[in-house]
Design an enzyme around this catalytic site. Structure first.
Site, PDB file in Angstrom:
ATOM      1  CB  CYS A 142      -3.509   3.194  -1.673  1.00  0.00           C
ATOM      2  SG  CYS A 142      -4.623   4.551  -1.401  1.00  0.00           S
ATOM      3  CE  LYS A 174      -7.355  -0.251   5.923  1.00  0.00           C
ATOM      4  NZ  LYS A 174      -8.134   0.250   4.793  1.00  0.00           N
ATOM      5  CG  ASP A 185       0.369  -2.476   6.067  1.00  0.00           C
ATOM      6  OD1 ASP A 185      -0.633  -2.725   6.751  1.00  0.00           O
ATOM      7  OD2 ASP A 185       0.332  -1.800   5.019  1.00  0.00           O
ATOM      8  CG  HIS A 205      -1.923   0.984   1.367  1.00  0.00           C
ATOM      9  ND1 HIS A 205      -1.682   2.283   1.756  1.00  0.00           N
ATOM     10  CD2 HIS A 205      -3.255   0.905   1.158  1.00  0.00           C
ATOM     11  CE1 HIS A 205      -2.823   2.954   1.775  1.00  0.00           C
ATOM     12  NE2 HIS A 205      -3.798   2.139   1.407  1.00  0.00           N
ATOM     13  CD  GLN A 207      -6.980  -4.566   3.726  1.00  0.00           C
ATOM     14  OE1 GLN A 207      -7.936  -5.305   3.954  1.00  0.00           O
ATOM     15  NE2 GLN A 207      -7.132  -3.278   3.470  1.00  0.00           N
TER      16      GLN A 207
HETATM   17  N1  PLP Z   1      -1.900  -0.821   4.504  1.00  0.00           N
HETATM   18  C1  PLP Z   1      -2.827  -1.540   3.877  1.00  0.00           C
HETATM   19  C2  PLP Z   1      -2.491  -2.920   3.387  1.00  0.00           C
HETATM   20  C3  PLP Z   1      -4.108  -1.012   3.689  1.00  0.00           C
HETATM   21  O1  PLP Z   1      -5.035  -1.720   3.074  1.00  0.00           O
HETATM   22  C4  PLP Z   1      -4.379   0.288   4.172  1.00  0.00           C
HETATM   23  C5  PLP Z   1      -5.701   0.910   3.934  1.00  0.00           C
HETATM   24  O2  PLP Z   1      -6.359   0.623   2.974  1.00  0.00           O
HETATM   25  C6  PLP Z   1      -3.379   0.979   4.828  1.00  0.00           C
HETATM   26  C7  PLP Z   1      -2.147   0.396   4.978  1.00  0.00           C
HETATM   27  C8  PLP Z   1      -3.593   2.347   5.376  1.00  0.00           C
HETATM   28  O3  PLP Z   1      -4.474   2.275   6.435  1.00  0.00           O
HETATM   29  P1  PLP Z   1      -5.024   3.612   7.109  1.00  0.00           P
HETATM   30  O4  PLP Z   1      -5.528   4.466   5.994  1.00  0.00           O
HETATM   31  O5  PLP Z   1      -6.106   3.128   8.016  1.00  0.00           O
HETATM   32  O6  PLP Z   1      -3.891   4.227   7.842  1.00  0.00           O
END
Ligand code: PLP
Length: 413
Positions: free
Chosen positions: A371, A232, A206, A129, A209
């Site tokens: 993203c 999420k 990270d 992401h 998900q």
């Molecule tokens: N990392 C992953 C794999 C994501 O899917 C997302 C959000 O879609 C993020 C990071 C960023 O999360 P946040 O916008 O809640 O900080």
């Protein structure tokens, strides 16, 4: 009998916890398949906000009155809930953040600036992401670190041989997601961590998900840092967490200065900083949101992530079977281990058009680059449609979604 019963998620009961599922969109019952972007919120979590603002709204840590004590206890109570959720060793290894993005930026700025210098290497995967790419790119510009990219194969699976080959004596950190938001690939994070550690590198995972779909054990994975977002995982926006091994956090300087993160402040002798985790929580945090995050994790644990993940696997199998039968539809991301996420493109139909038109039939899916532009570019597309599942989705909803999709494709072709 009991064991068998426990294996089945009671989706009717689950759905009853989500008031939003009763609403209609453009006259159709809402079918919400955009859970990878944000999951919906159970009434127990919504009620937590009401209770907080009605009964004990107060700033935390610094008050000596009853409301402040109650708010502090509830806020710190969530720290224990998150610790248990991730199976961290200690509560002080949990830092509250606004979400995954802020957690990664915290590591980049606090750990990265203190430990990285020009020429040091950070490995990220092609399926990250943007929030796990851009903070490292900023450091590359500012410190001269080098970013190396772990490739993926045609199924959207990480190339482990290439990963091993990327390490040099300058590799300091691996930053990878546990589950890809764009394709749903579940990465072998324990193995990735083992390889990183064998090369004396740290690993930041990270987990944005992964947290909603499978039990997480940061000790078993041997993660150095692990990040996730509340919104999420059936919780509110504005609250998430960073897990960091205590020894690492203790050695890190703060990244934001302000109230709450100090021991003493003096113009004469300078400032000394609070112990972890408070050193990293400058200013008034999102108190109600953090408390509600605790309630969301309790809600999830009350059902069990094995059960939720198992249910979503059934939904994924059903959706995949139905979607591959749609004329001209191609699924991107066909890893053998996937979470409940399906990305697809359709010949002769632009993803944005599909997303807009299917919304007119009450179905919420996401379209765009998710993203994850480097990954999509690699696969030769600039956008996909993405359906992603949660505990409250049903096979019947998937049937309605695929029928609606076929109708929409007929309209745009
Ligand atoms: N990392 C992953 C794999 C994501 O899917 C997302 C959000 O879609 C993020 C990071 C960023 O999360 P946040 O916008 O809640 O900080």
């Amino acid at each position: 009998m009991t064991a068998l019963k426990e294996l089945t998620l009671d989706v009717v009961k689950v759905r009853a916890d989500f008031p939003i599922l009763e609403r209609k969109v453009h006259g159709y019952p809402l079918i919400y398949l955009d859970n990878a972007a944000t999951s919906q919120t159970p009434r127990q979590v919504i009620a937590t906000f009401d209770d907080y603002y009605r009964r004990y709204n107060a700033n935390i840590h610094r008050g000596l009155h009853t409301l402040a004590d109650e708010a502090t206890a509830a806020y710190e109570g969530t720290r224990e809930t998150v610790r248990a959720f991730l199976n961290a060793r200690e509560r002080r290894e949990i830092v509250f953040t606004r979400g995954t993005t802020e957690a990664i930026n915290l590591v980049a700025n606090a750990w990265g600036r203190a430990n990285l210098k020009a020429g040091d290497e950070v490995l990220v995967s092609l399926m990250e992401h943007h929030s796990n790419i851009v903070p490292w790119q900023l450091l590359a510009e500012q410190l001269g670190i080098v970013i190396k990219v772990i490739p993926v194969d045609e199924r959207g699976v990480l190339d482990l041989d290439a990963y091993r080959d990327l390490f040099t004596e300058r590799t300091r950190l691996v930053a990878v997601n546990h589950v890809s938001n764009a394709f749903g690939t579940i990465n072998p994070v324990k193995e990735l961590a083992g390889i990183a550690h064998a090369h004396d590198a740290l690993i930041l995972i990270d987990g944005a998900q992964a947290a909603p779909h499978e039990p997480i054990d940061v000790q078993d994975i041997d993660a150095d840092f692990y990040a996730f977002s509340g919104h999420k995982v059936y919780g509110p926006t504005g609250a998430g967490a960073l897990y960091g091994k205590a020894a690492l956090l203790e050695a890190m300087p703060p990244w934001q200065g302000g109230g709450e993160m100090i021991k003493t402040v003096s113009f004469d002798t300078g400032t000394s900083f609070a112990d972890i985790p408070h050193r990293f929580e400058a200013g008034t945090p999102a108190i109600a949101e953090v408390i509600a995050l605790g309630k969301a994790l309790e809600w999830v644990s009350g059902i069990g992530l094995e059960l939720i993940g198992g249910w979503e696997q059934q939904l994924l199998a059903h959706a995949t079977e139905r979607l591959v039968a749609v004329d001209g539809l191609r699924i991107l991301g066909t890893a053998p281990h996937k979470a409940g996420v399906i990305s697809f493109v359709v010949d002769g139909a632009h993803s944005q058009d599909i997303g807009l038109l299917i919304d007119q039939l009450g179905v919420a899916i996401r379209t765009g680059h998710h993203c994850a532009q480097p990954l999509l570019t690699h696969f030769g597309v600039d956008a996909t449609c993405r359906a992603s599942f949660a505990a409250y989705n049903t096979p019947e909803e998937i049937d309605i979604f695929v029928d609606a999709l076929e109708r929409v494709i007929g309209m745009v072709r």
